[in-house]
Design a protein around this motif. Structure first.
Motif, PDB file in Angstrom:
ATOM      1  N   ILE A   7       0.871  -1.179   0.000  1.00 35.70           N
ATOM      2  CA  ILE A   7       0.000   0.000   0.000  1.00 35.70           C
ATOM      3  C   ILE A   7       0.907   1.227   0.000  1.00 35.70           C
ATOM      4  O   ILE A   7       1.259   1.749   1.067  1.00 35.70           O
ATOM      5  CB  ILE A   7      -0.941   0.003   1.231  1.00 35.70           C
ATOM      6  CG1 ILE A   7      -1.776  -1.273   1.257  1.00 35.70           C
ATOM      7  CG2 ILE A   7      -1.838   1.242   1.216  1.00 35.70           C
ATOM      8  CD1 ILE A   7      -2.757  -1.337   2.412  1.00 35.70           C
ATOM      9  N   PRO A   8       1.344   1.677  -1.171  1.00 34.86           N
ATOM     10  CA  PRO A   8       2.261   2.821  -1.235  1.00 34.86           C
ATOM     11  C   PRO A   8       1.632   4.057  -0.596  1.00 34.86           C
ATOM     12  O   PRO A   8       0.403   4.206  -0.534  1.00 34.86           O
ATOM     13  CB  PRO A   8       2.472   3.027  -2.742  1.00 34.86           C
ATOM     14  CG  PRO A   8       2.084   1.728  -3.363  1.00 34.86           C
ATOM     15  CD  PRO A   8       1.012   1.152  -2.494  1.00 34.86           C
ATOM     16  N   GLU A   9       2.492   4.941  -0.106  1.00 32.63           N
ATOM     17  CA  GLU A   9       2.035   6.150   0.562  1.00 32.63           C
ATOM     18  C   GLU A   9       1.247   7.021  -0.418  1.00 32.63           C
ATOM     19  O   GLU A   9       1.630   7.184  -1.574  1.00 32.63           O
ATOM     20  CB  GLU A   9       3.246   6.920   1.097  1.00 32.63           C
ATOM     21  CG  GLU A   9       2.874   7.941   2.150  1.00 32.63           C
ATOM     22  CD  GLU A   9       4.100   8.574   2.780  1.00 32.63           C
ATOM     23  OE1 GLU A   9       3.943   9.561   3.492  1.00 32.63           O
ATOM     24  OE2 GLU A   9       5.220   8.069   2.550  1.00 32.63           O
ATOM     25  N   ASP A  10       0.109   7.563   0.046  1.00 31.92           N
ATOM     26  CA  ASP A  10      -0.753   8.450  -0.739  1.00 31.92           C
ATOM     27  C   ASP A  10      -1.344   7.770  -1.975  1.00 31.92           C
ATOM     28  O   ASP A  10      -1.741   8.444  -2.939  1.00 31.92           O
ATOM     29  CB  ASP A  10       0.007   9.717  -1.182  1.00 31.92           C
ATOM     30  CG  ASP A  10       0.481  10.540   0.004  1.00 31.92           C
ATOM     31  OD1 ASP A  10      -0.219  10.521   1.053  1.00 31.92           O
ATOM     32  OD2 ASP A  10       1.555  11.176  -0.096  1.00 31.92           O
ATOM     33  N   ALA A  11      -1.403   6.429  -1.969  1.00 38.81           N
ATOM     34  CA  ALA A  11      -2.005   5.717  -3.111  1.00 38.81           C
ATOM     35  C   ALA A  11      -3.509   5.537  -2.866  1.00 38.81           C
ATOM     36  O   ALA A  11      -3.954   5.427  -1.716  1.00 38.81           O
ATOM     37  CB  ALA A  11      -1.333   4.367  -3.303  1.00 38.81           C
ATOM     38  N   TYR A  12      -4.295   5.491  -3.956  1.00 40.94           N
ATOM     39  CA  TYR A  12      -5.749   5.259  -3.838  1.00 40.94           C
ATOM     40  C   TYR A  12      -6.004   3.762  -3.607  1.00 40.94           C
ATOM     41  O   TYR A  12      -5.197   2.925  -4.019  1.00 40.94           O
ATOM     42  CB  TYR A  12      -6.448   5.724  -5.112  1.00 40.94           C
ATOM     43  CG  TYR A  12      -6.386   7.225  -5.299  1.00 40.94           C
ATOM     44  CD1 TYR A  12      -7.147   8.085  -4.490  1.00 40.94           C
ATOM     45  CD2 TYR A  12      -5.549   7.783  -6.272  1.00 40.94           C
ATOM     46  CE1 TYR A  12      -7.059   9.459  -4.653  1.00 40.94           C
ATOM     47  CE2 TYR A  12      -5.467   9.155  -6.446  1.00 40.94           C
ATOM     48  CZ  TYR A  12      -6.237   9.993  -5.617  1.00 40.94           C
ATOM     49  OH  TYR A  12      -6.140  11.358  -5.780  1.00 40.94           O
ATOM     50  N   PRO A  13      -7.171   3.427  -2.981  1.00 39.62           N
ATOM     51  CA  PRO A  13      -7.467   2.007  -2.713  1.00 39.62           C
ATOM     52  C   PRO A  13      -7.416   1.121  -3.948  1.00 39.62           C
ATOM     53  O   PRO A  13      -7.039  -0.037  -3.865  1.00 39.62           O
ATOM     54  CB  PRO A  13      -8.885   2.062  -2.116  1.00 39.62           C
ATOM     55  CG  PRO A  13      -8.952   3.397  -1.452  1.00 39.62           C
ATOM     56  CD  PRO A  13      -8.149   4.318  -2.333  1.00 39.62           C
ATOM     57  N   ASP A  14      -7.793   1.660  -5.112  1.00 38.91           N
ATOM     58  CA  ASP A  14      -7.756   0.800  -6.299  1.00 38.91           C
ATOM     59  C   ASP A  14      -6.334   0.558  -6.795  1.00 38.91           C
ATOM     60  O   ASP A  14      -6.103  -0.248  -7.701  1.00 38.91           O
ATOM     61  CB  ASP A  14      -8.604   1.412  -7.429  1.00 38.91           C
ATOM     62  CG  ASP A  14      -8.150   2.821  -7.813  1.00 38.91           C
ATOM     63  OD1 ASP A  14      -7.250   3.359  -7.109  1.00 38.91           O
ATOM     64  OD2 ASP A  14      -8.673   3.363  -8.791  1.00 38.91           O
ATOM     65  N   GLN A  15      -5.348   1.275  -6.191  1.00 38.95           N
ATOM     66  CA  GLN A  15      -3.939   1.041  -6.531  1.00 38.95           C
ATOM     67  C   GLN A  15      -3.255   0.090  -5.530  1.00 38.95           C
ATOM     68  O   GLN A  15      -2.095  -0.250  -5.705  1.00 38.95           O
ATOM     69  CB  GLN A  15      -3.180   2.378  -6.546  1.00 38.95           C
ATOM     70  CG  GLN A  15      -3.656   3.339  -7.641  1.00 38.95           C
ATOM     71  CD  GLN A  15      -2.977   4.690  -7.522  1.00 38.95           C
ATOM     72  OE1 GLN A  15      -2.972   5.305  -6.449  1.00 38.95           O
ATOM     73  NE2 GLN A  15      -2.389   5.158  -8.621  1.00 38.95           N
TER      74      GLN A  15
END
Length: 921
Positions: A685-693
């Protein structure tokens, strides 16, 4: 010129240093009459009085004068030996953490009693470090009599002691030990699982005897504890058959650096032979599949071309035994590392033992820098003052001799051939014997000492040989070297520890000849007769000119030559020394003998004639200085790389010790769980990534692999407004619930023991793998110089990256192991004992070694261990997609465990044994 004139007027810095200590020596002498009046008990009581004063706030410097005077008086009563004033000066310098140079026979062993007693008053321990077991045992018994008389305890560390005996010896006020035993005990202590199993106390003060030999000569290679690796003895034998087929043009040999490599033609020859023997994969020797084969060939080349039997090693009882190049002694149980010893075993057709991999290592430099205060003494240190100062921060001070030196050091004689040289030596020996002058002949190897012995036998000249083959008779042979007309051949005289007294050693002869005499009157009669004979012999030898020391060639180190010379002229005795050289000698041959030979022929030097001139001596000294500088560079290079590992080792060993001390490691484990979870989340879960990412599938599998949790992360990610923090909080709660369930099931005490044992086990395993990885990096890092990069800086960067990676592995494996384990319902102590039993069993077969060209290894007594699963930790079968950890590969199940039967109950099979020792294994 101006500097020389100034030194004559105001004295050198060394002279001024000695002059400043004279008032202290005078103060010590003034107490002598007062202390002579005390009874033995009153003198002994001063130890408690000194300790009481220390507890009230006085310092060791405040006690120095009185303590030294007390030791002098005790020595007079116990040993019948009184410290000279120069010995008092030496003792003060040792106490102040300085390395002292004192001539042979000036009583360095007795000097050590002064600072050792004073510093032992603190109850923190003093280590007196020697070069071999013989000297450690002798000094602990001989000087130990003074310490015990004054109420101090004395210990001695020898190779065959068990842990309980070692612990007792280290807990004594003064401990005598060899440098190798100290180093290996330090490494072994940092592989123990309980604090009470550790044998050493924190280092306090060390006095190093033969400081140049230990801190310089032996510091070229690190100490290593290793465990068995794969067995490749057959490959060594096969490769060994290849080497005799190679011609001189197939390899390039550099004797200065003791290295050897295949030429291009040699590589082709080897490839053809390997193809014929069906040992090579692919077409080229340097294909990636054949890297191990190249290593074996290089080691076999070294064994055949750079190592000579009876010079570097000897064969005895189906073993290849290393010969110490500095003392000429056999190094029993020690082994060359990196496959070199196996190559020598194949060469000599003896049993090939298994190779090993590193479990722990340290250099002597970093070992001795652990001492808050370090000092040393030797007969030859001034030439190495720069190195002792740079590496160990040890200042070197020359202490004057008690009586003026009367020895004559004659100019070297240089001959064209070795035959002419030996003829001249035999002629000089005969001349000395005619006037009853004793002769000590120093050689550099067993081979040359035995060759000279054969020449003397042909001339019917009686003599004694002292080398590694006759090491047991060492003290007796050396003690009688000063007898009238005696001829003694010695391989090397460094670290022998026995004085050569003119006329012979009275005490050793009395001990030898009176050991079976029980009648007191007969005992006295023989003793008086022996003393009278020895006194007459002493007068006779002095009249003949004292001991004549003959060197058969120059050693690569000036210090070794000086140690040989120093055997003559002790305590103001007369004596002479002379070195005989030829152009065939190793030092002359390596450093341009062809040019010198041509020059001597032009000068018209006839066979049997020698060239003698002070300029020759200076030229040889310059050659020796070059070799010494080269060896210094090797040691500096080694320590620069080891310093990188040393910083990591300090942290790991400190954390390991803290783990052993603390009772509850749960907070550390919880912190590891959080860090491992954070690392996993950051990856998926990369920082500032959206849930679909988000990579929710990967995160789900990671939670299964590490934590053993099957969580609906994919469903969570579809919830409206879900954030990374919420996902983290839910996973963390699931982990805490799982661990709480385990704790409720097994009890907090059992879980604490399990956490602690797994932390120690995983730390050791990962640290061992880390050392293995650093070894590989170290071997190849020099190639980066071709890319104009500094190999040392590159090594630092690689080592740091590997260290960070290691810390991550430790955390992950500890967390994984704790999430998957299940415990039997046994007491916490049984859980802890069982968890470490397998590892301790494996450690009983560890080996001790020093790698490199001069490297040595030491085998511990092997103990047969049972192959059994950990008694109290059983792994739950992992799901098919889960990866087994290294920890889980440690335990091997030997059969299904029937949980309905108590492990301590009799086995249902009727064997009479407990279930856990029978079908419950």
């Amino acid at each position: 010129m101006f500097t020389t004139l100034l030194q004559k007027v105001i004295g050198s810095s060394n002279d001024r240093h000695i002059k400043r200590l004279r008032p202290l020596v005078t103060s010590i002498a003034q107490l002598e009459n007062e202390l002579e009046k005390l009874s033995d008990d009153e003198l002994r009581a001063r130890t408690s009085w000194f300790r009481g004063r220390l507890e009230k706030g006085e310092t060791l410097d405040d006690l120095l004068v009185e303590a030294f005077a007390t030791v002098r008086e005790a020595s007079k009563r116990v040993l019948n030996m009184r410290h000279f004033d120069v010995q008092m000066i030496g003792g003060i310098l040792l106490h102040r953490g300085i390395a002292i140079e004192m001539g042979t026979g000036e009583g360095k062993t007795l000097i050590a009693t002064l600072p050792a007693y004073l510093n032992a008053l603190t109850r923190k321990g003093v280590h007196v470090v020697t070069v071999n077991d013989y000297l450690a045992r002798r000094d602990s018994e001989w000087m130990g009599a003074v310490y015990r008389f004054l109420g101090l305890s004395v210990g001695c560390i020898l190779h065959d002691l068990d842990d309980a005996e070692r612990q007792e010896a280290y807990n004594c006020d003064i401990t005598h030990a060899t440098n190798n035993e100290l180093g290996f005990d330090y490494l072994r202590d940092n592989m123990k699982f309980r604090v009470d199993q550790m044998v050493q106390r924190p280092f306090n003060y060390g006095i190093v005897d033969e400081v140049d030999s230990i801190l310089i000569d032996e510091a070229r290679t690190p100490l290593i504890i290793s465990g068995p690796a794969e067995d490749s003895s057959e490959l060594y034998r096969q490769v060994n058959l290849i080497i005799p087929e190679l011609a001189p043009e197939d390899y390039e040999k550099d004797e200065k650096s003791r290295s050897i490599t295949l030429t291009e033609q040699g590589s082709q020859t080897v490839e053809e032979i390997l193809t014929r023997l069906n040992l090579i994969q692919g077409g080229s020797l340097y294909d990636i599949h054949n890297i191990s084969l190249v290593h074996h060939i290089n080691q076999a080349l070294k064994a055949h071309q750079l190592f000579a039997r009876d010079v570097d090693y000897m064969v005895k009882d189906d073993k290849v035994i290393i010969i110490d190049e500095f003392t000429g002694r056999m190094m029993e149980g020690r082994r060359y590392s990196d496959g070199l010893h196996q190559a020598l075993e194949a060469k000599e057709n003896v049993t090939i033992q298994m190779e090993n991999q590193t479990l722990a290592s340290i250099t002597f430099q970093n070992l001795f820098r652990l001492y808050p205060k370090l000092s040393g003494m030797t007969g030859t240190a001034k030439t190495e003052a720069a190195e002792l100062g740079d590496i160990y921060k040890l200042e070197v001070i020359q202490v004057p001799t008690n009586l003026p030196l009367a020895r004559q050091d004659l100019d070297d004689e240089v001959y064209r051939t070795a035959g002419e040289k030996y003829e001249a030596i035999i002629k000089l020996i005969q001349e000395c014997r005619e006037k009853n002058q004793p002769i000590l002949v120093g050689t550099v190897s067993i081979e040359k000492s035995e060759y000279l012995s054969e020449l003397l036998k042909k001339k019917n000249i009686p003599h004694q040989v002292l080398n590694a083959r006759y090491h047991e008779q060492e003290a007796m042979i050396i003690s009688q070297t000063g007898s009238p007309g005696a001829v003694t051949i010695a391989t090397n005289m460094a670290g022998r520890g026995t004085d050569i007294k003119l006329g012979g050693n009275v005490d050793i002869r009395l001990a030898f000849e009176l050991k079976d005499i029980t009648d007191p009157s007969e005992h006295q009669r023989i003793e008086e007769k022996i003393r009278e004979e020895m006194a007459t012999a002493e007068r006779e030898v002095k009249a003949a000119g004292g001991l004549f020391v003959i060197g058969t060639e120059r050693h690569e180190s000036r210090r070794i030559d000086n140690q040989l010379r120093g055997r003559s002229g002790r305590q103001g005795d007369p004596g002479k020394s002379k070195f005989f050289l030829s152009l065939d000698d190793d030092l002359m041959r390596i450093f341009g003998s062809n040019r010198i030979d041509g020059m001597l022929q032009k000068l018209g030097l006839q066979p049997g004639e020698a060239i003698t001139h002070p300029w020759i001596n200076k030229a040889l000294e310059r050659a020796q200085q070059k070799v010494e500088a080269h060896n210094y560079d090797i040691r500096k290079h080694l320590i620069k790389y080891d310093d990188v590992m040393n910083d990591q080792r300090k942290v790991i060993y400190e954390q390991r010790r803290e783990l052993m001390i603390i009772e509850d490691a749960s907070e550390l484990v919880r912190e590891m769980e959080r860090e491992v979870l954070d690392t996993s989340l950051l990856r998926f879960i990369p920082e500032d990534a959206y849930p679909d990412q988000w990579e929710v599938k990967g995160l789900h599998e990671e939670c299964m692999r590490i934590f053993g949790l099957d969580l609906p992360i994919e469903e969570w990610s579809k919830e409206e407004g879900i954030a990374e923090a919420e996902i983290r909080q839910r996973i963390e709660s699931a982990i805490q619930d799982k661990m709480k369930t385990k704790e409720d099931k097994y009890g907090s005490d059992s879980m604490r023991m399990a956490e602690k044992s797994i932390l120690l086990r995983v730390l050791d395993q990962i640290w061992k793998d880390h050392l293995h990885a650093l070894d590989y990096v170290r071997q190849g890092i020099n190639l980066r110089a071709y890319a104009q990069r500094d190999p040392l800086n590159e090594y630092k960067q690689e080592a740091f990256s590997l260290y960070q990676e290691m810390l991550g592995k430790i955390k992950e494996q500890v967390v994984t192991a704790l999430c998957y384990i299940e415990l039997y319902q046994e007491s916490p102590s049984e859980i802890f004992n069982a968890a470490i039993e397998d590892i301790e069993g494996a450690q009983r077969n560890i080996r001790l070694e020093q790698p490199g060209l001069d490297s040595v290894k030491q085998d511990l007594p092997a103990t047969k261990t049972r192959n059994r699963p950990a008694k109290s930790i059983r792994k739950v079968p992992l799901r098919s997609h889960a990866k087994k950890t290294d920890l889980e590969r440690v335990d091997v199940s030997l059969g299904k465990i029937d949980e309905s039967v108590s492990r301590n109950a009799p086995c249902p099979c009727g064997s009479g044994r407990r279930y856990k020792h029978c079908h419950g294994k």
